[in-house]
Design a protein around this motif. Structure first.
Motif, PDB file in Angstrom:
ATOM      1  N   VAL A  23       0.871  -1.187   0.000  1.00 52.18           N
ATOM      2  CA  VAL A  23       0.000   0.000   0.000  1.00 52.18           C
ATOM      3  C   VAL A  23       0.900   1.226   0.000  1.00 52.18           C
ATOM      4  O   VAL A  23       1.804   1.341   0.839  1.00 52.18           O
ATOM      5  N   LYS A  24       0.677   2.161  -0.910  1.00 48.89           N
ATOM      6  CA  LYS A  24       1.509   3.351  -1.021  1.00 48.89           C
ATOM      7  C   LYS A  24       1.266   4.314   0.140  1.00 48.89           C
ATOM      8  O   LYS A  24       0.239   4.258   0.825  1.00 48.89           O
ATOM      9  N   GLN A  25       2.252   5.211   0.311  1.00 47.58           N
ATOM     10  CA  GLN A  25       2.147   6.232   1.348  1.00 47.58           C
ATOM     11  C   GLN A  25       0.922   7.116   1.085  1.00 47.58           C
ATOM     12  O   GLN A  25       0.567   7.402  -0.057  1.00 47.58           O
ATOM     13  N   GLN A  26       0.282   7.558   2.168  1.00 47.76           N
ATOM     14  CA  GLN A  26      -0.913   8.395   2.107  1.00 47.76           C
ATOM     15  C   GLN A  26      -2.045   7.714   1.339  1.00 47.76           C
ATOM     16  O   GLN A  26      -2.819   8.374   0.633  1.00 47.76           O
ATOM     17  N   ALA A  28      -4.945   4.224   1.761  1.00 49.32           N
ATOM     18  CA  ALA A  28      -5.518   3.161   2.588  1.00 49.32           C
ATOM     19  C   ALA A  28      -6.204   2.152   1.678  1.00 49.32           C
ATOM     20  O   ALA A  28      -6.921   2.538   0.748  1.00 49.32           O
ATOM     21  N   ALA A  29      -5.960   0.850   1.922  1.00 48.06           N
ATOM     22  CA  ALA A  29      -6.577  -0.210   1.121  1.00 48.06           C
ATOM     23  C   ALA A  29      -7.706  -0.855   1.930  1.00 48.06           C
ATOM     24  O   ALA A  29      -7.541  -1.163   3.123  1.00 48.06           O
ATOM     25  N   ILE A  30      -8.850  -1.052   1.291  1.00 50.08           N
ATOM     26  CA  ILE A  30     -10.013  -1.668   1.949  1.00 50.08           C
ATOM     27  C   ILE A  30     -10.097  -3.138   1.514  1.00 50.08           C
ATOM     28  O   ILE A  30     -10.149  -3.435   0.313  1.00 50.08           O
ATOM     29  N   ILE A  31     -10.102  -4.027   2.485  1.00 51.67           N
ATOM     30  CA  ILE A  31     -10.120  -5.477   2.243  1.00 51.67           C
ATOM     31  C   ILE A  31     -11.503  -6.022   2.583  1.00 51.67           C
ATOM     32  O   ILE A  31     -12.044  -5.739   3.660  1.00 51.67           O
ATOM     33  N   GLU A  32     -12.046  -6.807   1.645  1.00 54.75           N
ATOM     34  CA  GLU A  32     -13.301  -7.531   1.888  1.00 54.75           C
ATOM     35  C   GLU A  32     -13.030  -9.030   1.829  1.00 54.75           C
ATOM     36  O   GLU A  32     -12.217  -9.501   1.025  1.00 54.75           O
ATOM     37  N   ARG A  33     -13.738  -9.752   2.669  1.00 51.89           N
ATOM     38  CA  ARG A  33     -13.627 -11.209   2.701  1.00 51.89           C
ATOM     39  C   ARG A  33     -14.989 -11.800   2.357  1.00 51.89           C
ATOM     40  O   ARG A  33     -15.951 -11.602   3.083  1.00 51.89           O
ATOM     41  N   PHE A  34     -15.030 -12.478   1.243  1.00 49.11           N
ATOM     42  CA  PHE A  34     -16.273 -13.026   0.713  1.00 49.11           C
ATOM     43  C   PHE A  34     -17.351 -11.952   0.593  1.00 49.11           C
ATOM     44  O   PHE A  34     -18.514 -12.153   0.940  1.00 49.11           O
ATOM     45  N   GLY A  35     -16.927 -10.765   0.110  1.00 44.79           N
ATOM     46  CA  GLY A  35     -17.873  -9.671  -0.137  1.00 44.79           C
ATOM     47  C   GLY A  35     -18.244  -8.864   1.078  1.00 44.79           C
ATOM     48  O   GLY A  35     -19.066  -7.947   0.968  1.00 44.79           O
ATOM     49  N   LYS A  36     -17.656  -9.143   2.226  1.00 44.09           N
ATOM     50  CA  LYS A  36     -17.967  -8.400   3.445  1.00 44.09           C
ATOM     51  C   LYS A  36     -16.721  -7.660   3.902  1.00 44.09           C
ATOM     52  O   LYS A  36     -15.620  -8.179   3.804  1.00 44.09           O
ATOM     53  N   PHE A  37     -16.942  -6.439   4.428  1.00 49.51           N
ATOM     54  CA  PHE A  37     -15.805  -5.642   4.881  1.00 49.51           C
ATOM     55  C   PHE A  37     -15.028  -6.420   5.918  1.00 49.51           C
ATOM     56  O   PHE A  37     -15.588  -6.974   6.882  1.00 49.51           O
ATOM     57  N   SER A  43      -0.185   2.089   4.684  1.00 50.00           N
ATOM     58  CA  SER A  43       0.975   1.973   3.806  1.00 50.00           C
ATOM     59  C   SER A  43       1.973   0.940   4.321  1.00 50.00           C
ATOM     60  O   SER A  43       2.146   0.735   5.523  1.00 50.00           O
ATOM     61  N   GLY A  44       2.621   0.266   3.352  1.00 51.20           N
ATOM     62  CA  GLY A  44       3.620  -0.738   3.683  1.00 51.20           C
ATOM     63  C   GLY A  44       3.293  -2.089   3.054  1.00 51.20           C
ATOM     64  O   GLY A  44       2.383  -2.219   2.233  1.00 51.20           O
ATOM     65  N   LEU A  45       4.060  -3.125   3.440  1.00 52.05           N
ATOM     66  CA  LEU A  45       3.825  -4.481   2.942  1.00 52.05           C
ATOM     67  C   LEU A  45       2.727  -5.121   3.786  1.00 52.05           C
ATOM     68  O   LEU A  45       2.821  -5.188   5.011  1.00 52.05           O
ATOM     69  N   GLN A  46       1.688  -5.646   3.120  1.00 49.99           N
ATOM     70  CA  GLN A  46       0.538  -6.225   3.804  1.00 49.99           C
ATOM     71  C   GLN A  46       0.303  -7.649   3.289  1.00 49.99           C
ATOM     72  O   GLN A  46       0.825  -8.032   2.235  1.00 49.99           O
TER      73      GLN A  46
END
Length: 313
Positions: A23-26, A28-37, A43-46
């Motif tokens: 994830v780049k500086q400044q 935010a990445a949004i992660i969903e699991r099976f279509g749910k938040f 930022s950083g390695l995730q």
């Protein structure tokens, strides 16, 4: 089996590498699991579960700017276009609200800007819109801050960057400004001309005063010189009348001599004869004698009248 192992190892490597992402500086990445938040990653390695977790969006956390152009009418019925620049940012702790609660944040912000501007500007005259543009910007920011903070947006600054009246109104305003400047220029020119006239009159008055003083001084010196000349002639037995006549004749000949020295002079004295000086002297002596006789006669008459009044009393 070796033929099957190679594809399995390849698939396993792909799955393993797909489990990691950056994830780049400044951002935010949004992660969903099976279509749910599921979570928000910074930022950083995730790491995520392959085939289970999915990156559905990357939300920028930098300050963004939205320019909104609104056309509205002022209190004095002038249509005007305003350009309002809104600087906003997504709050780190409310990335979920910013992404899931608003479908189109730009449209929402634009709607609020339109609502506030069209509520404030119709209360003002056109001149007041230019003067109070900061008040309009503050009102827009206050309204946006109140509503957009619920959805995870922070309003950094609002600016009214442009005010553009109707073209005919601008032409009229330019003509008014030009007329005002011409009026001021004419006033300055009039003041300058009046000052020049006053100063010129003062200079002429001062010149006349000094000229008068010079003439008075000149006549005073002439009179003093004549007085001294008469006193000198009296010492040698010439009375005052004869001395005065002699001085006049002397000045007459001095004048003739000075005229003779001027080679380019066109002045002609008439009459001008050899006996003119003698005639002038005789006439003057006769005039003085007659004047003295008349004076003595008048004194005698006044004395007789005074004696008669005294005897009558």
């Amino acid at each position: 089996m070796s033929y099957l192992l190679i594809p399995l190892l390849f698939i396993g490597a792909v799955i393993l590498f797909s489990s990691f992402f950056t994830v780049k500086q400044q951002t935010a990445a949004i992660i969903e699991r099976f279509g749910k938040f599921h979570s928000v990653r910074t930022s950083g390695l995730q790491m995520k579960l392959p085939l289970v977790d999915k990156i559905v969006a990357r939300v920028g956390l930098k300050i963004q700017q939205l320019d909104v152009i609104i056309e509205t009418k002022t209190l004095d019925d002038v249509f005007v276009k305003l350009k309002v620049s809104v600087q906003y940012v997504v709050l780190r702790e409310q990335v979920y609200d910013a992404f899931y609660q608003l479908e189109y944040p730009h449209e929402q912000i634009t709607s609020f800007v339109f609502d506030v501007v069209r509520a404030e500007v119709p209360k003002m005259k056109l001149d007041d819109v230019f003067v109070k543009k900061d008040d309009i910007a503050i009102a827009v920011k206050g309204e946006l801050q109140q509503y957009m903070s619920v959805y995870g947006f922070d309003i950094i600054k609002t600016l009214v960057t442009d005010i553009d009246p109707d073209s005919q109104v601008k032409q009229a305003m330019n003509r008014i400004n030009a007329s005002e400047r011409e009026k001021i220029a004419a006033q300055f020119e009039g003041d300058a001309a009046r000052i020049l006239i006053v100063e010129k009159a003062k200079a002429e008055a001062e010149s006349k005063r000094l000229q008068g003083m010079g003439i008075a001084d000149q006549r005073r010196e002439i009179a003093r010189g004549l007085e001294e000349s008469v006193e000198v002639l009296n010492r040698v037995g010439i009375n005052s009348q004869e001395a005065s006549a002699l001085i006049v004749v002397t000045q007459h000949y001095d004048t003739l001599q000075s005229l003779g020295e001027e080679t380019n002079s066109n002045l002609i004295l008439l009459p001008n004869s050899p006996q003119a000086g003698s005639d002038m002297l005789n006439n003057m002596v006769a005039s003085f004698t007659a004047s003295n006789m008349i004076g003595e006669t008048m004194k005698q008459q006044k004395k007789e009248i005074a004696d008669k009044k005294k005897n009558d009393n």
